[in-house]
Design a protein around this motif. Structure first.
Motif, PDB file in Angstrom:
ATOM      1  N   SER A  35      -0.120 -13.421  -4.861  1.00  0.00           N
ATOM      2  CA  SER A  35      -0.417 -14.368  -3.539  1.00  0.00           C
ATOM      3  C   SER A  35       0.880 -12.881  -2.809  1.00  0.00           C
ATOM      4  O   SER A  35       0.531 -12.643  -1.511  1.00  0.00           O
ATOM      5  CB  SER A  35       0.951 -15.330  -3.006  1.00  0.00           C
ATOM      6  N   PHE A  36       1.348 -12.731  -3.414  1.00  0.00           N
ATOM      7  CA  PHE A  36       2.622 -11.974  -3.524  1.00  0.00           C
ATOM      8  C   PHE A  36       2.750 -10.538  -3.388  1.00  0.00           C
ATOM      9  O   PHE A  36       2.450  -9.467  -2.759  1.00  0.00           O
ATOM     10  CB  PHE A  36       3.821 -12.117  -4.423  1.00  0.00           C
TER      11      PHE A  36
ATOM     12  N   GLY B 169      -1.028  -9.034  -3.360  1.00  0.00           N
ATOM     13  CA  GLY B 169      -1.607  -8.951  -2.269  1.00  0.00           C
ATOM     14  C   GLY B 169      -0.837  -8.845  -0.774  1.00  0.00           C
ATOM     15  O   GLY B 169      -1.308  -8.776   0.402  1.00  0.00           O
ATOM     16  N   SER B 170       0.643  -9.029  -0.230  1.00  0.00           N
ATOM     17  CA  SER B 170       1.332  -9.536   1.541  1.00  0.00           C
ATOM     18  C   SER B 170       1.256  -8.110   1.692  1.00  0.00           C
ATOM     19  O   SER B 170       1.288  -7.885   2.946  1.00  0.00           O
ATOM     20  CB  SER B 170       1.832 -10.607   1.485  1.00  0.00           C
ATOM     21  N   ALA B 171       2.611  -7.611   0.910  1.00  0.00           N
ATOM     22  CA  ALA B 171       3.084  -6.349   1.418  1.00  0.00           C
ATOM     23  C   ALA B 171       2.058  -5.198   0.909  1.00  0.00           C
ATOM     24  O   ALA B 171       1.293  -5.078   0.230  1.00  0.00           O
ATOM     25  CB  ALA B 171       4.452  -6.081   0.586  1.00  0.00           C
ATOM     26  N   SER B 172       2.754  -4.199   1.723  1.00  0.00           N
ATOM     27  CA  SER B 172       1.510  -2.821   1.397  1.00  0.00           C
ATOM     28  C   SER B 172       2.405  -2.246   0.465  1.00  0.00           C
ATOM     29  O   SER B 172       3.241  -1.822  -0.245  1.00  0.00           O
ATOM     30  CB  SER B 172       1.685  -2.241   2.706  1.00  0.00           C
TER      31      SER B 172
ATOM     32  N   SER C 289      -3.665  -2.120   2.047  1.00  0.00           N
ATOM     33  CA  SER C 289      -3.161  -3.752   1.985  1.00  0.00           C
ATOM     34  C   SER C 289      -1.783  -3.370   3.033  1.00  0.00           C
ATOM     35  O   SER C 289      -0.538  -4.154   2.855  1.00  0.00           O
ATOM     36  CB  SER C 289      -2.536  -4.565   0.316  1.00  0.00           C
TER      37      SER C 289
ATOM     38  N   SER D  26       0.743  -4.391   6.607  1.00  0.00           N
ATOM     39  CA  SER D  26       0.532  -5.676   7.338  1.00  0.00           C
ATOM     40  C   SER D  26       0.597  -5.408   8.545  1.00  0.00           C
ATOM     41  O   SER D  26       0.354  -5.396   9.583  1.00  0.00           O
ATOM     42  CB  SER D  26       1.520  -6.250   6.036  1.00  0.00           C
ATOM     43  N   CYS D  27       2.180  -5.688   8.986  1.00  0.00           N
ATOM     44  CA  CYS D  27       2.948  -5.070  10.169  1.00  0.00           C
ATOM     45  C   CYS D  27       2.603  -4.047  11.001  1.00  0.00           C
ATOM     46  O   CYS D  27       3.473  -3.694  12.165  1.00  0.00           O
ATOM     47  CB  CYS D  27       3.878  -6.185  10.597  1.00  0.00           C
TER      48      CYS D  27
ATOM     49  N   ASP E 277       6.717  -7.181   3.587  1.00  0.00           N
ATOM     50  CA  ASP E 277       5.505  -6.839   4.294  1.00  0.00           C
ATOM     51  C   ASP E 277       6.103  -8.713   5.516  1.00  0.00           C
ATOM     52  O   ASP E 277       5.775  -9.112   5.885  1.00  0.00           O
ATOM     53  CB  ASP E 277       5.004  -8.512   3.724  1.00  0.00           C
ATOM     54  N   LYS E 278       6.920  -7.974   5.629  1.00  0.00           N
ATOM     55  CA  LYS E 278       7.571  -7.579   7.402  1.00  0.00           C
ATOM     56  C   LYS E 278       8.415  -6.611   8.190  1.00  0.00           C
ATOM     57  O   LYS E 278       8.940  -5.153   7.349  1.00  0.00           O
ATOM     58  CB  LYS E 278       9.390  -8.619   7.098  1.00  0.00           C
TER      59      LYS E 278
ATOM     60  N   GLU F 216       7.215  -1.339   9.064  1.00  0.00           N
ATOM     61  CA  GLU F 216       7.126  -2.415   7.833  1.00  0.00           C
ATOM     62  C   GLU F 216       8.633  -1.906   6.670  1.00  0.00           C
ATOM     63  O   GLU F 216       8.725  -0.986   6.886  1.00  0.00           O
ATOM     64  CB  GLU F 216       6.394  -2.267   6.262  1.00  0.00           C
TER      65      GLU F 216
END
Length: 113
Positions: free
Chosen positions: A14-15, A17-20, A50, A52-53, A93-94, A102
């Protein structure tokens, strides 16, 4: 024991796949005057995997240029940009330092073998 391994594997998946992630060259780096912000931002010559924000923003990554770690990151980015070397970048990922950009986790310069 098996339950712990399964949790560790799921957490890692899960980690991962979350951050670019980005591998390529740097287009621009901007840092602001102390009276404006300690934030520095990075524009790329490609698209991160990948996203994210930061999907809708040209400035894909942001970091605090006033900290010792931020100064290290800035020197790596500038060295890579000036030499045209490929970098590897990973986000967090934030988008807490700047909306739509990001937070940068790490950066490294890749050199051919």
């Amino acid at each position: 024991m098996m339950k712990r391994m399964l949790i560790a594997v799921l957490f890692t998946i899960s980690f991962a796949g979350s951050a670019s992630e980005y591998t390529g060259t740097i287009k621009q780096v901007v840092c602001h005057a102390e009276t404006v912000s300690s934030v520095c931002q990075v524009m790329l010559n490609g698209t991160p995997f990948s996203e994210s924000c930061a999907k809708e923003n040209s400035w894909k990554y942001t970091f605090n240029g006033a900290t010792p770690e931020g100064k290290n990151i800035l020197s790596i980015l500038l060295a890579a940009q000036m030499s045209g070397k490929t970098v590897g970048i990973r986000g967090l990922d934030k988008c807490t330092l700047a909306a739509g950009s990001e937070d940068l986790r790490h950066v490294y310069i890749e050199t051919p073998k």
